[in-house]
Design an enzyme around this catalytic site. Structure first.
Site, short mmCIF file in Angstrom:
data_model
loop_
_atom_site.label_atom_id
_atom_site.label_comp_id
_atom_site.label_asym_id
_atom_site.label_seq_id
_atom_site.Cartn_x
_atom_site.Cartn_y
_atom_site.Cartn_z
CD GLU A 297 -2.78 -1.18 0.10
OE1 GLU A 297 -3.05 -0.23 -0.53
OE2 GLU A 297 -3.42 -2.28 -0.23
CB CYS B 207 -1.53 7.57 1.69
SG CYS B 207 -2.93 6.41 2.21
#
Length: 457
Positions: free
Chosen positions: A207, A241
């Site tokens: 990720e 993010c």
């Protein structure tokens, strides 16, 4: 660390973690422990970020409780044997898929959401029947220590453990023989993890991040778009993010947009003392953000205090694409604003860059929506919203290309930490002998006929 890994391997082969009741029990315990220790964990995250109790619950605990409740509710369904269609070639037979846990798993988490990014993958791994070693980021040191203390005092390390440390400890872990590695962090470190895992053929989920764009078209609901854009960008001081990394605004909205976004930022009164804005995680990261402002046209904000780790919401306009701020993920409260005349050209520009983790479109135009969805490749995103796609457990969350490999959340998380065995079961009362020796032209003709017929079944 090796003792913990070995003890988890020994515990896993007892088959205790395969029990659905055991998994549900652990997940219920985890929710109870988190609820009982919210104050301790919140105090620790406050030391790292000055994050308010409200924002900590919103972005950490609330999210985790949703994940746990979803897993507890659906774990029996997720783990059940699933029948699939047979084929004429294998008539008569039963065909089904059996989910099984992978084994001993490693979760390496990032510092920006120190509990959510450590425990959400762990929840998925536990739900799938694995054991878990969590390696939190050493950057958010107080949160890391608090998480280790809470987990170690309430769970057996042969099933769930937290290992602290820096580069040396992480390096040892990623070169160990886990059955799965789940990493959240930068693309640069993700490559190192991926290479290390390859030595032992360990499956990896990455990720990562990237420069997630937001586009405002000329027909968008400007006030609502600005409101949602500002919230998503400056949540956790931009240390998210999937935060909008830059925004492309139609040229016709230029003056109105700049006026509106400044007013929205002022209206929200973002400041640490107002308990609605966090600090940057470290002096080093604050210095990096400050360096990104060099030679940029700042139209709002731009003030910071490196030692205090304070950095106010900042707008810059028309940065060049070869500048540092447009080459790397910002991960802070700086929003570059660029302007475009043609929607197709804006999409084409984004397509020339690495595939982002998220992308956002603000428009009322169905044609723009269709183009956005069909032409741009990105991990996930929203239309007329930002970030909120993360809280839908029916969505998988993950990147594509340079922004990541694999997905999690809800059932996607269960799949990430599971292997699905394909099983063919045949009765013994009947047999077709065509496949057996001795071979003949007559048998070959029948096999060709059956293969041709099978397409109709």
């Amino acid at each position: 660390m090796q003792e913990i890994i070995n003890s988890q391997k020994e515990f896993f082969i007892t088959n205790a973690t395969r029990s659905i009741s055991f998994r549900i029990s652990i997940l219920k315990d985890l929710k109870r422990v988190l609820q009982q220790n919210e104050k301790v964990l919140s105090d620790a995250i406050y030391l790292d970020f000055n994050k308010s109790e409200f924002e900590t619950f919103l972005t950490e605990f609330g999210f985790l409780y949703i994940e746990i409740d979803e897993a507890i509710k659906k774990i029996k369904k997720w783990s059940a044997k699933k029948s699939v269609s047979s084929s004429l070639i294998n008539f008569p037979s039963k065909n089904y898929i059996v989910p099984e846990p992978l084994g001993v798993t490693l979760v390496i988490s990032a510092w920006n959401y120190p509990y959510q990014l450590a425990l959400a993958p762990a929840i998925a791994s536990i739900a799938a029947g694995n054991t878990v070693v969590i390696k939190p980021s050493e950057v958010a040191i107080h949160s890391s220590k608090a998480l280790r203390k809470v987990i170690s005092e309430n769970f057996n390390s042969d099933h769930l453990a937290v290992v602290e440390g820096g580069i040396e400890e992480t390096s040892e872990l990623i070169h160990s023989k886990f059955d799965k590695i789940f990493f959240t962090g930068s693309t640069q470190v993700g490559k190192i993890v991926y290479q290390a895992a390859a030595e032992n053929l360990i499956p990896v989920t990455l990720e990562l991040g990237g420069k997630s764009p937001a586009i405002l078209t000329e027909d968008c609901h400007l006030k609502r778009s600005i409101q949602r854009l500002v919230w998503g960008k400056f949540l956790n001081a931009g240390q998210t993010c999937v935060a909008p990394d830059y925004v492309l605004v139609h040229q016709s909205l230029k003056n109105e947009f700049l006026k509106g976004i400044k007013e929205e930022i002022i209206f929200r009164k973002y400041a640490v003392e107002n308990q609605n804005f966090t600090k940057i995680v470290s002096v080093k990261h604050t210095q990096r953000l400050a360096s990104l402002l060099e030679n940029q046209e700042i139209v709002f904000g731009g003030n910071y205090h490196i030692e205090n780790r304070d950095f106010e919401p900042t707008l810059i306009v028309n940065p060049t694409w070869d500048s540092a701020i447009m080459q790397e993920e910002i991960f802070g409260p700086i929003l570059p604003v660029l302007f475009y005349d043609d929607f197709n050209a804006a999409l084409q520009l984004i397509k020339t860059k690495e595939k982002p983790l998220a992308a956002y479109l603000f428009t009322e135009n169905s044609k723009y929506k269709s183009q956005f969805l069909s032409e741009l490749s990105f991990g996930g995103g929203c239309i007329n919203e930002v970030i909120m796609h993360l809280v839908n457990g029916n969505f998988g969350f993950g990147g594509v290309g340079a922004s990541g490999i694999g997905a999690y959340h809800g059932y996607e998380g269960f799949k990430t930490f599971s292997h699905f065995k394909s099983i063919l079961e045949k009765p013994t009362f009947f047999e077709i002998h065509l496949r057996y020796s001795q071979y003949s032209n007559r048998k070959l003709k029948w096999i060709k006929k059956i293969l041709n017929w099978s397409k109709y079944f």
